[in-house]
Design a protein around this motif. Structure first.
Motif, PDB file in Angstrom:
ATOM      1  N   LEU A 143     110.607 -29.504  30.207  1.00  0.00           N
ATOM      2  CA  LEU A 143     111.593 -28.308  29.874  1.00  0.00           C
ATOM      3  C   LEU A 143     111.890 -28.487  28.192  1.00  0.00           C
ATOM      4  O   LEU A 143     112.104 -27.554  27.592  1.00  0.00           O
ATOM      5  CB  LEU A 143     113.025 -28.589  30.564  1.00  0.00           C
ATOM      6  N   GLU A 144     112.195 -29.754  27.876  1.00  0.00           N
ATOM      7  CA  GLU A 144     112.578 -30.041  26.369  1.00  0.00           C
ATOM      8  C   GLU A 144     111.349 -29.114  25.372  1.00  0.00           C
ATOM      9  O   GLU A 144     111.690 -28.484  24.742  1.00  0.00           O
ATOM     10  CB  GLU A 144     112.807 -31.284  25.998  1.00  0.00           C
ATOM     11  N   TYR A 145     110.152 -29.645  25.789  1.00  0.00           N
ATOM     12  CA  TYR A 145     109.074 -29.244  24.992  1.00  0.00           C
ATOM     13  C   TYR A 145     108.785 -27.835  25.108  1.00  0.00           C
ATOM     14  O   TYR A 145     108.621 -27.044  24.274  1.00  0.00           O
ATOM     15  CB  TYR A 145     107.900 -29.990  25.463  1.00  0.00           C
ATOM     16  N   ALA A 146     108.908 -27.252  26.503  1.00  0.00           N
ATOM     17  CA  ALA A 146     108.416 -25.840  26.608  1.00  0.00           C
ATOM     18  C   ALA A 146     109.543 -25.038  26.090  1.00  0.00           C
ATOM     19  O   ALA A 146     109.087 -23.788  25.573  1.00  0.00           O
ATOM     20  CB  ALA A 146     108.559 -25.646  28.289  1.00  0.00           C
ATOM     21  N   SER A 147     110.676 -25.418  26.067  1.00  0.00           N
ATOM     22  CA  SER A 147     111.714 -24.469  25.288  1.00  0.00           C
ATOM     23  C   SER A 147     111.606 -24.198  23.885  1.00  0.00           C
ATOM     24  O   SER A 147     112.321 -23.409  23.482  1.00  0.00           O
ATOM     25  CB  SER A 147     113.211 -25.216  25.796  1.00  0.00           C
ATOM     26  N   LYS A 148     111.162 -25.355  23.155  1.00  0.00           N
ATOM     27  CA  LYS A 148     110.934 -24.977  21.776  1.00  0.00           C
ATOM     28  C   LYS A 148     109.447 -23.967  21.426  1.00  0.00           C
ATOM     29  O   LYS A 148     109.628 -23.719  20.146  1.00  0.00           O
ATOM     30  CB  LYS A 148     110.665 -26.295  21.244  1.00  0.00           C
ATOM     31  N   GLU A 149     108.694 -23.694  22.223  1.00  0.00           N
ATOM     32  CA  GLU A 149     107.830 -23.073  22.114  1.00  0.00           C
ATOM     33  C   GLU A 149     108.005 -21.258  22.023  1.00  0.00           C
ATOM     34  O   GLU A 149     108.882 -20.766  22.625  1.00  0.00           O
ATOM     35  CB  GLU A 149     106.323 -23.193  22.869  1.00  0.00           C
ATOM     36  N   ASN A 150     107.151 -20.722  21.068  1.00  0.00           N
ATOM     37  CA  ASN A 150     107.281 -19.246  21.098  1.00  0.00           C
ATOM     38  C   ASN A 150     106.176 -18.571  21.678  1.00  0.00           C
ATOM     39  O   ASN A 150     104.854 -18.447  21.299  1.00  0.00           O
ATOM     40  CB  ASN A 150     107.144 -18.892  19.548  1.00  0.00           C
ATOM     41  N   TRP A 151     106.355 -17.906  22.894  1.00  0.00           N
ATOM     42  CA  TRP A 151     105.516 -17.209  23.695  1.00  0.00           C
ATOM     43  C   TRP A 151     105.788 -15.675  23.641  1.00  0.00           C
ATOM     44  O   TRP A 151     105.674 -15.172  24.840  1.00  0.00           O
ATOM     45  CB  TRP A 151     105.285 -17.842  25.135  1.00  0.00           C
ATOM     46  N   SER A 152     106.092 -15.376  22.788  1.00  0.00           N
ATOM     47  CA  SER A 152     106.801 -13.750  22.487  1.00  0.00           C
ATOM     48  C   SER A 152     105.510 -12.751  22.610  1.00  0.00           C
ATOM     49  O   SER A 152     104.565 -13.236  22.392  1.00  0.00           O
ATOM     50  CB  SER A 152     107.431 -13.728  21.173  1.00  0.00           C
ATOM     51  N   VAL A 153     105.907 -11.616  22.948  1.00  0.00           N
ATOM     52  CA  VAL A 153     104.811 -10.636  22.654  1.00  0.00           C
ATOM     53  C   VAL A 153     104.055 -10.535  21.528  1.00  0.00           C
ATOM     54  O   VAL A 153     104.603 -10.611  20.399  1.00  0.00           O
ATOM     55  CB  VAL A 153     105.645  -9.180  23.278  1.00  0.00           C
ATOM     56  N   ILE A 154     102.630 -10.306  21.740  1.00  0.00           N
ATOM     57  CA  ILE A 154     101.962 -10.252  20.616  1.00  0.00           C
ATOM     58  C   ILE A 154     101.765  -8.777  20.164  1.00  0.00           C
ATOM     59  O   ILE A 154     101.668  -7.826  20.981  1.00  0.00           O
ATOM     60  CB  ILE A 154     100.640 -10.858  20.864  1.00  0.00           C
ATOM     61  N   GLU A 155     101.752  -8.705  18.952  1.00  0.00           N
ATOM     62  CA  GLU A 155     101.571  -7.154  18.288  1.00  0.00           C
ATOM     63  C   GLU A 155     100.325  -6.552  18.980  1.00  0.00           C
ATOM     64  O   GLU A 155      99.132  -7.185  18.771  1.00  0.00           O
ATOM     65  CB  GLU A 155     101.580  -7.005  16.961  1.00  0.00           C
ATOM     66  N   GLU A 156     100.239  -5.303  19.332  1.00  0.00           N
ATOM     67  CA  GLU A 156      99.253  -4.443  20.119  1.00  0.00           C
ATOM     68  C   GLU A 156      97.958  -4.931  19.276  1.00  0.00           C
ATOM     69  O   GLU A 156      96.852  -5.118  19.715  1.00  0.00           O
ATOM     70  CB  GLU A 156      99.657  -3.199  20.414  1.00  0.00           C
ATOM     71  N   GLY A 157      98.048  -4.659  17.945  1.00  0.00           N
ATOM     72  CA  GLY A 157      96.563  -4.685  17.035  1.00  0.00           C
ATOM     73  C   GLY A 157      96.081  -5.955  16.927  1.00  0.00           C
ATOM     74  O   GLY A 157      95.093  -6.250  16.343  1.00  0.00           O
ATOM     75  N   ARG A 255      97.357 -19.905  25.761  1.00  0.00           N
ATOM     76  CA  ARG A 255      97.766 -18.900  24.854  1.00  0.00           C
ATOM     77  C   ARG A 255      97.138 -19.015  23.547  1.00  0.00           C
ATOM     78  O   ARG A 255      96.924 -19.903  22.756  1.00  0.00           O
ATOM     79  CB  ARG A 255      99.375 -19.425  24.347  1.00  0.00           C
ATOM     80  N   MET A 256      96.653 -17.697  23.223  1.00  0.00           N
ATOM     81  CA  MET A 256      95.854 -17.481  22.070  1.00  0.00           C
ATOM     82  C   MET A 256      96.423 -16.516  21.170  1.00  0.00           C
ATOM     83  O   MET A 256      97.064 -15.540  21.537  1.00  0.00           O
ATOM     84  CB  MET A 256      94.691 -16.924  22.434  1.00  0.00           C
ATOM     85  N   GLU A 257      96.311 -17.117  19.723  1.00  0.00           N
ATOM     86  CA  GLU A 257      97.092 -16.145  18.828  1.00  0.00           C
ATOM     87  C   GLU A 257      95.712 -16.143  17.755  1.00  0.00           C
ATOM     88  O   GLU A 257      95.252 -16.985  17.183  1.00  0.00           O
ATOM     89  CB  GLU A 257      98.108 -16.763  18.151  1.00  0.00           C
ATOM     90  N   ASN A 258      95.488 -14.852  17.174  1.00  0.00           N
ATOM     91  CA  ASN A 258      94.575 -14.499  16.122  1.00  0.00           C
ATOM     92  C   ASN A 258      93.186 -15.110  16.727  1.00  0.00           C
ATOM     93  O   ASN A 258      92.572 -15.703  15.692  1.00  0.00           O
ATOM     94  CB  ASN A 258      95.117 -15.069  14.902  1.00  0.00           C
ATOM     95  N   GLY A 259      92.810 -15.087  17.786  1.00  0.00           N
ATOM     96  CA  GLY A 259      91.485 -15.636  18.531  1.00  0.00           C
ATOM     97  C   GLY A 259      91.477 -16.938  18.387  1.00  0.00           C
ATOM     98  O   GLY A 259      90.284 -17.748  18.747  1.00  0.00           O
ATOM     99  N   LYS A 260      92.440 -18.001  18.525  1.00  0.00           N
ATOM    100  CA  LYS A 260      92.394 -19.392  18.514  1.00  0.00           C
ATOM    101  C   LYS A 260      93.449 -19.863  19.536  1.00  0.00           C
ATOM    102  O   LYS A 260      94.772 -18.946  19.574  1.00  0.00           O
ATOM    103  CB  LYS A 260      92.836 -20.020  16.880  1.00  0.00           C
ATOM    104  N   LEU A 261      93.502 -21.068  19.988  1.00  0.00           N
ATOM    105  CA  LEU A 261      94.326 -21.586  20.942  1.00  0.00           C
ATOM    106  C   LEU A 261      95.413 -21.894  20.012  1.00  0.00           C
ATOM    107  O   LEU A 261      95.249 -22.573  19.225  1.00  0.00           O
ATOM    108  CB  LEU A 261      93.622 -22.607  21.850  1.00  0.00           C
ATOM    109  N   ARG A 262      96.741 -21.578  20.841  1.00  0.00           N
ATOM    110  CA  ARG A 262      97.963 -21.897  20.057  1.00  0.00           C
ATOM    111  C   ARG A 262      98.822 -23.008  21.150  1.00  0.00           C
ATOM    112  O   ARG A 262      99.484 -23.995  20.694  1.00  0.00           O
ATOM    113  CB  ARG A 262      98.711 -20.834  19.878  1.00  0.00           C
ATOM    114  N   TYR A 263      98.664 -22.736  22.526  1.00  0.00           N
ATOM    115  CA  TYR A 263      99.398 -23.514  23.412  1.00  0.00           C
ATOM    116  C   TYR A 263      98.445 -23.606  24.780  1.00  0.00           C
ATOM    117  O   TYR A 263      97.706 -22.594  25.075  1.00  0.00           O
ATOM    118  CB  TYR A 263     100.861 -22.794  23.682  1.00  0.00           C
ATOM    119  N   ILE A 264      98.692 -24.913  25.072  1.00  0.00           N
ATOM    120  CA  ILE A 264      98.055 -25.245  26.646  1.00  0.00           C
ATOM    121  C   ILE A 264      99.187 -25.914  27.466  1.00  0.00           C
ATOM    122  O   ILE A 264      99.563 -26.879  26.837  1.00  0.00           O
ATOM    123  CB  ILE A 264      96.786 -25.888  26.342  1.00  0.00           C
TER     124      ILE A 264
END
Length: 285
Positions: A143-157, A255-264
């Motif tokens: 819970l501590e670690y997961a709560s710190k992460e940012n899994w927000s919506v990614i811009e459509e483009g 979770r991928m951002e800009n074609g790269k893994l960010r979170y697992i």
């Protein structure tokens, strides 16, 4: 009724793999996931509508839904849901430290819910439920670690495609039986893996998900993969069987951002103190 994982069970799991359909209603699928979470909070399944051919699975075994984790009313400390509009499915990660009465009730749950593309009726609820004794389990730390992460919506483009997300997830899960898969994984920097309650990062821009990846690449595969993909959050959930770990039920979400893994995030149902786990040392066996 329970079944063997690599016998009848394998056939059952395979039967639930979705057929690609037209887009399903995201709002309706999200609303059902809300009802699913409410069932955990109340310990009541009466309002959880399901299809006539409904199947409930917990840790890769079929059983009566009333006999599983829903018997307990839980206080949900963390909830994260993604929706797959193509495969008419959702994945929800829940982290629990106490029940509704305030007593200790540690769980981390990963659940895929599958809907019929015709009427959105629910024909499968498929859970991986970890608790004390599971691999690297400590729901308070998770819970501590997961709560710190940012899994927000990614811009459509800036969203990656379904194909890229699946290729990334499969390459990662292939590492145990295919050494070349390591180079096929789109490793990001920073990237952090939350494996049970163990975190591979400390907030540094050089955090890496490559910490502890397999050095033995000749193991049995991670099989019977079931996917839920949400481009909105750059996320793909995979439930599978870790054959090399005594057929352990497993959940990986990427979770991928800009074609790269960010979170697992991983949930693995294997006893941390077992002789298999001691020999396995998770990734390096």
């Amino acid at each position: 009724m329970h079944y063997s994982l690599l016998g009848i069970g394998a056939a059952v799991l395979g039967a639930f793999l979705p057929v690609v359909a037209a887009e399903c209603n995201r709002t309706a699928i999200q609303a059902y996931s809300d009802e699913y979470v409410k069932a955990h909070e109340t310990g009541q399944i009466a309002e959880l509508a399901t299809a006539e051919n409904f199947t409930y699975m917990e840790n890769n075994k079929t059983q009566d839904i009333a006999s599983g984790i829903f018997k307990k009313a839980l206080k949900i400390a963390h909830r994260h849901t993604i929706v797959d509009e193509i495969d008419c499915a959702s994945f929800t990660e829940l982290i629990v430290t106490h029940d509704s009465a305030g007593k200790a009730a540690p769980y981390v749950i990963g659940s895929q819910i599958r809907h019929s593309s015709d009427d959105l009726s629910v024909y499968l609820i498929d859970l991986i439920v970890s608790t004390t004794g599971s691999w690297l389990f400590n729901s308070t730390r998770t819970l501590e670690y997961a709560s710190k992460e940012n899994w927000s919506v990614i811009e459509e483009g800036k969203r990656d495609t379904r194909e890229k997300l699946k290729l990334a997830a499969d390459a990662y899960l292939d590492m145990w039986h295919n050494k070349s898969a390591i180079d096929a994984v789109p490793w990001g920097t920073p990237c952090v893996r939350l494996e049970g309650s163990v975190y591979t990062g400390n907030g540094s821009p050089t955090d890496s998900c490559k910490v502890g990846i397999p050095t033995n690449n000749n193991q049995a595969p991670n099989s019977h993969r079931r996917y839920v993909t949400d481009l909105t959050y750059g996320s793909i959930s995979v439930l599978c069987i870790f054959e090399h770990l005594s057929n352990a039920p497993d959940s990986h979400e990427f979770r991928m951002e800009n074609g790269k893994l960010r979170y697992i995030h991983t949930i693995t149902i294997a006893r941390s103190g077992s002789s298999v786990c001691k020999a396995f040392k998770r990734h390096d066996a």
